[in-house]
Scaffold this motif. Structure first.
Motif: not given
Length: 239
Positions: A80, A83, A121, A124-125, A134-135
Motif C-alpha cells: 500500500r 503504491i 498495477k 493493486k492486483r 488497494t489504497s
C-alpha cells in the motif's frame, strides 16, 4: 494340384485375410482405449504434494485447490505504501514535458513513469487477490491532512514544499530539482524494501519477493544514472 492341397491353400489364404483384417481392428480398439484413458487423466488431474527432505511425495485428492501463500501485515503495508510512493514519482515525471527540453531527462522520465505505472498495477492486483484494500490515505502526498495538520510521508517522498518548488521551476533549475528529488525518492524506496526484508516473517511471498528485489535493483541503477546526470556540466549535456 490335388484337392487336399487346394483345400489347405484356401484355408491358409483365408486365415491370412482374417489376420490382416483383425490387426487394424485391434489397433483401433487399442487406440480408442488410449484416447479414453488420456481423457480420463485430463478429467481427473493428479495433485502432488512434495514431501519433506527424505520423504516421498504424496498424491492429493483431485478436489484439492491451490491457495495463495500466507502474507504478513508488513507485506500488505509495504504494498500500500509503495503504491502511494510510486504515484508521486509518476506525478513528478509528468512535469518533464512542460518544464524542460533536456532530452536525457525526457528519456529517463519516460522510463521511470512506465516502469512505476506497471508496478502500481501489479501491486493493486496483488492486494486485490488477497482481499486487501488497494489504497491508503492519500493525504500523505501533500504532507497535510484535511485539517491542515502535518502527517508523516513514506520514506523519501517529497514534501509539499519540494513539490511546489519543482512545479515552479523551469529549464536547468527544474532538471536539478527533479534529479535531486528523484534520487531522494528512490533512496526512500530502497529503505522501504530493506525494512520489509528486515521484518520477521515478511517478504516470504514469491511474487512480492521478486517484485521488491527487481524494484531494488532497478532503482539502484537509476540512482547512478541520475547522479551522473546531476554532476554533468552544461557543456556536456549538449553533446
Amino acid at each position: 494340384m490335388r484337392p487336399r492341397q487346394i483345400y489347405l491353400r484356401a484355408a491358409w489364404e483365408t486365415a491370412m485375410l482374417c489376420g490382416m483384417l483383425l490387426v487394424p481392428c485391434a489397433l483401433t480398439v487399442l487406440f480408442a482405449r488410449s484416447v479414453r484413458a488420456s481423457q480420463a487423466d485430463r478429467a481427473a488431474p493428479v495433485v502432488v504434494q512434495p514431501g519433506a527432505p527424505g520423504q516421498r511425495s504424496k498424491a492429493l485428492p483431485p478436489s484439492t485447490s491451490a491457495k495463495l501463500p500466507s502474507r504478513s501485515q508488513a507485506d500488505v503495508e509495504c504494498m500500500r505504501g509503495m503504491i502511494m510512493h510510486h504515484a508521486q514519482a509518476v506525478e513528478m515525471t509528468a512535469l518533464i514535458e512542460s518544464h524542460t527540453q533536456n532530452k536525457n531527462l525526457h528519456t529517463l522520465g519516460a522510463r521511470i513513469s512506465s516502469s512505476q505505472t506497471d508496478e502500481i498495477k501489479f501491486m493493486k492486483r496483488w492486494l486485490a487477490a488477497r482481499g486487501e484494500a488497494t489504497s491508503m490515505a492519500m493525504q500523505g502526498m501533500s504532507n497535510m491532512d484535511k485539517s491542515g495538520q502535518s502527517v508523516a510521508l513514506m520514506p523519501g517522498m517529497l514534501t509539499s514544499e519540494q513539490m511546489g518548488a519543482l512545479r515552479n521551476a523551469k529549464g536547468a533549475d527544474f532538471d536539478r530539482l527533479f534529479l535531486a528529488g528523484m534520487i531522494q525518492h528512490h533512496d526512500g524506496a530502497l529503505t522501504m524494501v530493506k525494512d520489509l526484508f528486515d521484518t520477521a516473517g515478511a517478504g516470504q511471498d514469491a511474487d512480492l519477493f521478486n517484485f521488491a528485489t527487481d524494484a531494488d535493483n532497478t532503482q539502484r541503477a537509476e540512482i547512478k544514472i541520475m547522479q551522473w546526470m546531476l554532476e554533468k556540466k552544461p557543456s556536456e549535456e549538449k553533446r
